[in-house]
Design a protein around this motif. Structure first.
Motif, PDB file in Angstrom:
ATOM      1  N   ILE A   1       0.828  -1.193   0.000  1.00 36.91           N
ATOM      2  CA  ILE A   1       0.000   0.000   0.000  1.00 36.91           C
ATOM      3  C   ILE A   1       0.868   1.251   0.000  1.00 36.91           C
ATOM      4  O   ILE A   1       2.042   1.217   0.354  1.00 36.91           O
ATOM      5  CB  ILE A   1      -0.935   0.051   1.221  1.00 36.91           C
ATOM      6  CG1 ILE A   1      -0.109   0.051   2.521  1.00 36.91           C
ATOM      7  CG2 ILE A   1      -1.937  -1.079   1.200  1.00 36.91           C
ATOM      8  CD1 ILE A   1      -0.926   0.259   3.761  1.00 36.91           C
ATOM      9  N   LYS A   2       0.254   2.354  -0.389  1.00 33.29           N
ATOM     10  CA  LYS A   2       0.826   3.684  -0.247  1.00 33.29           C
ATOM     11  C   LYS A   2      -0.141   4.486   0.602  1.00 33.29           C
ATOM     12  O   LYS A   2      -1.345   4.446   0.387  1.00 33.29           O
ATOM     13  CB  LYS A   2       1.000   4.349  -1.610  1.00 33.29           C
ATOM     14  CG  LYS A   2       1.549   5.767  -1.539  1.00 33.29           C
ATOM     15  CD  LYS A   2       1.668   6.363  -2.939  1.00 33.29           C
ATOM     16  CE  LYS A   2       2.185   7.803  -2.883  1.00 33.29           C
ATOM     17  NZ  LYS A   2       2.292   8.389  -4.252  1.00 33.29           N
ATOM     18  N   TYR A   3       0.393   5.195   1.602  1.00 31.95           N
ATOM     19  CA  TYR A   3      -0.515   5.966   2.441  1.00 31.95           C
ATOM     20  C   TYR A   3       0.109   7.317   2.786  1.00 31.95           C
ATOM     21  O   TYR A   3       1.325   7.485   2.787  1.00 31.95           O
ATOM     22  CB  TYR A   3      -0.895   5.206   3.714  1.00 31.95           C
ATOM     23  CG  TYR A   3       0.259   4.885   4.650  1.00 31.95           C
ATOM     24  CD1 TYR A   3       0.580   5.729   5.700  1.00 31.95           C
ATOM     25  CD2 TYR A   3       1.003   3.724   4.482  1.00 31.95           C
ATOM     26  CE1 TYR A   3       1.618   5.436   6.559  1.00 31.95           C
ATOM     27  CE2 TYR A   3       2.043   3.415   5.333  1.00 31.95           C
ATOM     28  CZ  TYR A   3       2.350   4.275   6.377  1.00 31.95           C
ATOM     29  OH  TYR A   3       3.388   3.993   7.224  1.00 31.95           O
ATOM     30  N   SER A   4      -0.749   8.288   3.072  1.00 32.77           N
ATOM     31  CA  SER A   4      -0.304   9.622   3.452  1.00 32.77           C
ATOM     32  C   SER A   4      -1.325  10.229   4.411  1.00 32.77           C
ATOM     33  O   SER A   4      -2.489   9.821   4.438  1.00 32.77           O
ATOM     34  CB  SER A   4      -0.153  10.511   2.209  1.00 32.77           C
ATOM     35  OG  SER A   4      -1.390  10.653   1.538  1.00 32.77           O
TER      36      SER A   4
ATOM     37  N   SER B   1      -4.503  16.739   7.061  1.00 29.09           N
ATOM     38  CA  SER B   1      -5.667  17.392   7.685  1.00 29.09           C
ATOM     39  C   SER B   1      -6.578  16.396   8.389  1.00 29.09           C
ATOM     40  O   SER B   1      -7.807  16.429   8.228  1.00 29.09           O
ATOM     41  CB  SER B   1      -6.464  18.174   6.626  1.00 29.09           C
ATOM     42  OG  SER B   1      -5.638  19.131   6.004  1.00 29.09           O
ATOM     43  N   GLY B   2      -5.992  15.503   9.169  1.00 31.89           N
ATOM     44  CA  GLY B   2      -6.791  14.554   9.934  1.00 31.89           C
ATOM     45  C   GLY B   2      -7.312  13.380   9.158  1.00 31.89           C
ATOM     46  O   GLY B   2      -8.126  12.606   9.659  1.00 31.89           O
ATOM     47  N   GLU B   3      -6.889  13.252   7.898  1.00 31.11           N
ATOM     48  CA  GLU B   3      -7.305  12.123   7.088  1.00 31.11           C
ATOM     49  C   GLU B   3      -6.094  11.280   6.725  1.00 31.11           C
ATOM     50  O   GLU B   3      -4.970  11.760   6.681  1.00 31.11           O
ATOM     51  CB  GLU B   3      -7.985  12.574   5.795  1.00 31.11           C
ATOM     52  CG  GLU B   3      -9.368  13.119   5.975  1.00 31.11           C
ATOM     53  CD  GLU B   3     -10.027  13.383   4.631  1.00 31.11           C
ATOM     54  OE1 GLU B   3     -11.256  13.363   4.583  1.00 31.11           O
ATOM     55  OE2 GLU B   3      -9.303  13.598   3.643  1.00 31.11           O
ATOM     56  N   ILE B   4      -6.346  10.012   6.464  1.00 30.65           N
ATOM     57  CA  ILE B   4      -5.319   9.154   5.899  1.00 30.65           C
ATOM     58  C   ILE B   4      -5.806   8.678   4.535  1.00 30.65           C
ATOM     59  O   ILE B   4      -6.947   8.227   4.395  1.00 30.65           O
ATOM     60  CB  ILE B   4      -4.999   7.954   6.821  1.00 30.65           C
ATOM     61  CG1 ILE B   4      -3.928   7.064   6.177  1.00 30.65           C
ATOM     62  CG2 ILE B   4      -6.231   7.146   7.173  1.00 30.65           C
ATOM     63  CD1 ILE B   4      -3.384   6.005   7.119  1.00 30.65           C
ATOM     64  N   ILE B   5      -4.971   8.837   3.529  1.00 30.91           N
ATOM     65  CA  ILE B   5      -5.293   8.410   2.167  1.00 30.91           C
ATOM     66  C   ILE B   5      -4.485   7.155   1.882  1.00 30.91           C
ATOM     67  O   ILE B   5      -3.260   7.151   2.002  1.00 30.91           O
ATOM     68  CB  ILE B   5      -4.942   9.490   1.128  1.00 30.91           C
ATOM     69  CG1 ILE B   5      -5.541  10.843   1.544  1.00 30.91           C
ATOM     70  CG2 ILE B   5      -5.415   9.070  -0.259  1.00 30.91           C
ATOM     71  CD1 ILE B   5      -7.038  10.849   1.632  1.00 30.91           C
ATOM     72  N   VAL B   6      -5.170   6.086   1.507  1.00 32.39           N
ATOM     73  CA  VAL B   6      -4.526   4.799   1.287  1.00 32.39           C
ATOM     74  C   VAL B   6      -4.817   4.324  -0.126  1.00 32.39           C
ATOM     75  O   VAL B   6      -5.957   4.350  -0.574  1.00 32.39           O
ATOM     76  CB  VAL B   6      -5.035   3.751   2.297  1.00 32.39           C
ATOM     77  CG1 VAL B   6      -4.263   2.447   2.143  1.00 32.39           C
ATOM     78  CG2 VAL B   6      -4.901   4.275   3.720  1.00 32.39           C
TER      79      VAL B   6
END
Length: 490
Positions: free
Chosen positions: A37-40, A43-48
């Protein structure tokens, strides 16, 4: 060590776009992927994001402990076994910095003798790169070792267990290379201009660049290659009495540039095949793994540099590794594993080496490479020896925690938020728990002789015998000779 197959987070799914997930961070929810996976974070969110495979999410309780216990039960249950006990109970000694690319019988025996002469308990000694005749020729180099079996017998008599360094690479154009290529046991070049069939490309071996040059590489997805490699390792044990192996390299990075293999589908699969080799040898060490959480492999953190910034990474790195299900961990070499830092005494930071040894002392394993008695003043060398003695004193406790982990999956070293999941400790990265009763608060900054410690509720007895009421933050003195830690007594 590299991140393995999953990410445990606090998250609630807010939208799903193909294979791109966005979560708000809320305690108790989980995310899991069986594929890379790639994650970042933003602003309080995690994008996966993942290129293939399924992304799973769900509710697993109300805090980090609930999430972790859920993942142990469903994704990486332990198998009841641990790596060799000696990895936990005594300091380890690696010959890399002392001997570098000149591993030889006389100097190895001299190093081992100096360990004992300087008051250290003999434990595991690791013979690093160039003990072997060549990459892929896994036998002692005859010009450097007159009688390797006698050398290992002597090391055993001195109280050491002996590991040797190995890797999946082999030197091209050697006899071994030609044999393995002919038998289809090497990774192959990707032929982008034609359809690739294993049967008609088996002689076109890939050449992979790594830190020691350009080499061919075993295709460990091929059972024949695994059998050949295991035969070499078994020979070392049977012929010379080698006790175990430091499995180096194997990082997914080495397989990223379009190599062809028999069975692997992703670069990470090659890492798994290499890691699986260690399951037959209880005395093992790895720097990279994928899908091996809960299993009896010793994992060293990724190489650290000789600087305070990397010392400050030890606690967040090792606690993150614990949360990924890897309990049997070693925080790299004391003072860092980069040879260049130890070649010029004028640039060597003695305080850093002492504080590094103190951090290691209360972690599952501690490993020396540079000899403290050679690179430090007598006063600072004495402090490193005291840190090693503390680790020996804690050995039975650490071993007990390892055995518990092998049955329950509970980490040996825990972030504060896992040990005390409802107390708001998620952002504490400079102290940790050894088990459930010992809080460790080492010094991680240069010329620092006081530190702040956050004590959970209860009563805590410090290493200097002072007793503190928990549920608050205290300031303690921490001169260079002190390793601050606290036992929970009520």
């Amino acid at each position: 060590m590299w991140i393995q197959r999953y990410l445990t987070i606090y998250g609630v799914i807010t939208r799903k776009i193909r294979r791109n997930f966005s979560y708000y961070l809320v305690k108790g929810d989980t995310f899991w992927s069986e594929s890379p996976i790639k994650y970042s974070f933003k602003s309080g969110e995690i994008i996966v994001t993942t290129r293939d495979g399924n992304l799973l999410s769900g509710k697993a309780g109300k805090n980090l402990k609930d999430v972790y216990d859920y993942c142990v039960e469903h994704f990486f249950s332990p198998n009841g076994k641990i790596p060799d006990e000696s990895l936990f109970t005594k300091p380890q000694f690696n010959t890399w910095i002392e001997l570098q690319y000149n591993q030889n019988e006389d100097d190895i025996l001299a190093y081992a003798k100096s360990i004992i002469d300087n008051g250290y308990e003999p434990g595991v000694i690791m013979l690093d790169d160039t003990w072997q005749e060549n990459y892929g020729v896994w036998d002692f180099a005859p010009r450097q070792f007159k009688n390797p079996k006698a050398m290992i017998d002597k090391l055993h008599e001195m109280g050491f267990k002996v590991m040797v360094w190995i890797c999946p690479f082999l030197s091209p154009d050697s006899k071994e290379f030609r044999f393995l290529a002919k038998e289809g046991m090497l990774l192959l070049d990707l032929q982008e201009t034609q359809d690739i069939m294993w049967s008609n490309t088996k002689d076109k071996a890939a050449i992979i660049r790594w830190w020691n040059g350009a080499s061919a590489c075993l295709d460990l997805s091929n059972p024949k290659a695994r059998e050949w490699f295991k035969g070499k390792l078994d020979y070392l044990q049977e012929e010379y009495g080698v006790d175990g192996f430091k499995f180096d390299a194997g990082d997914a990075d080495f397989y990223m540039k379009g190599v062809v293999s028999k069975n692997a589908k992703t670069p990470n699969d090659h890492t798994t095949y290499f890691a699986q080799m260690g399951l037959d040898y209880p005395l093992n060490e790895y720097r990279a793994s994928w899908k091996m959480a809960g299993l009896p492999l010793a994992h060293r953190l990724r190489d650290k540099w000789h600087n305070w910034s990397d010392l400050q990474k030890l606690i967040p790195d090792i606690t993150s590794q614990s949360l990924m299900g890897y309990a049997y961990t070693c925080p790299d070499m004391i003072g860092g594993g980069q040879v260049a830092a130890f070649q010029n005494s004028s640039t060597l930071d003695q305080e850093l080496i002492v504080r590094s040894a103190q951090v290691h002392a209360l972690m599952p394993m501690m490993q020396f490479s540079a000899a403290p008695w050679r690179v430090l003043s007598p006063e600072n060398a004495k402090l490193c020896k005291e840190a090693a003695q503390l680790h020996v004193e804690m050995g039975d406790l650490i071993l007990g925690l390892a055995n518990i982990s092998s049955k329950t999956g509970t980490p040996i070293v825990k972030p504060m938020a896992l040990a005390f999941p409802d107390d708001g400790f998620e952002n504490i990265k400079n102290q940790f728990m050894l088990g459930d009763t010992i809080l460790v608060a080492p010094i991680l900054h240069k010329s620092t002789y006081k530190r702040q410690v956050v004590l959970p509720k209860g009563r805590w007895k410090a290493d200097d015998d002072k007793v503190y009421k928990g549920g608050n933050t205290i300031i303690i003195d921490a001169p260079i000779e002190r390793i601050p830690f606290f036992r929970k007594i009520g």
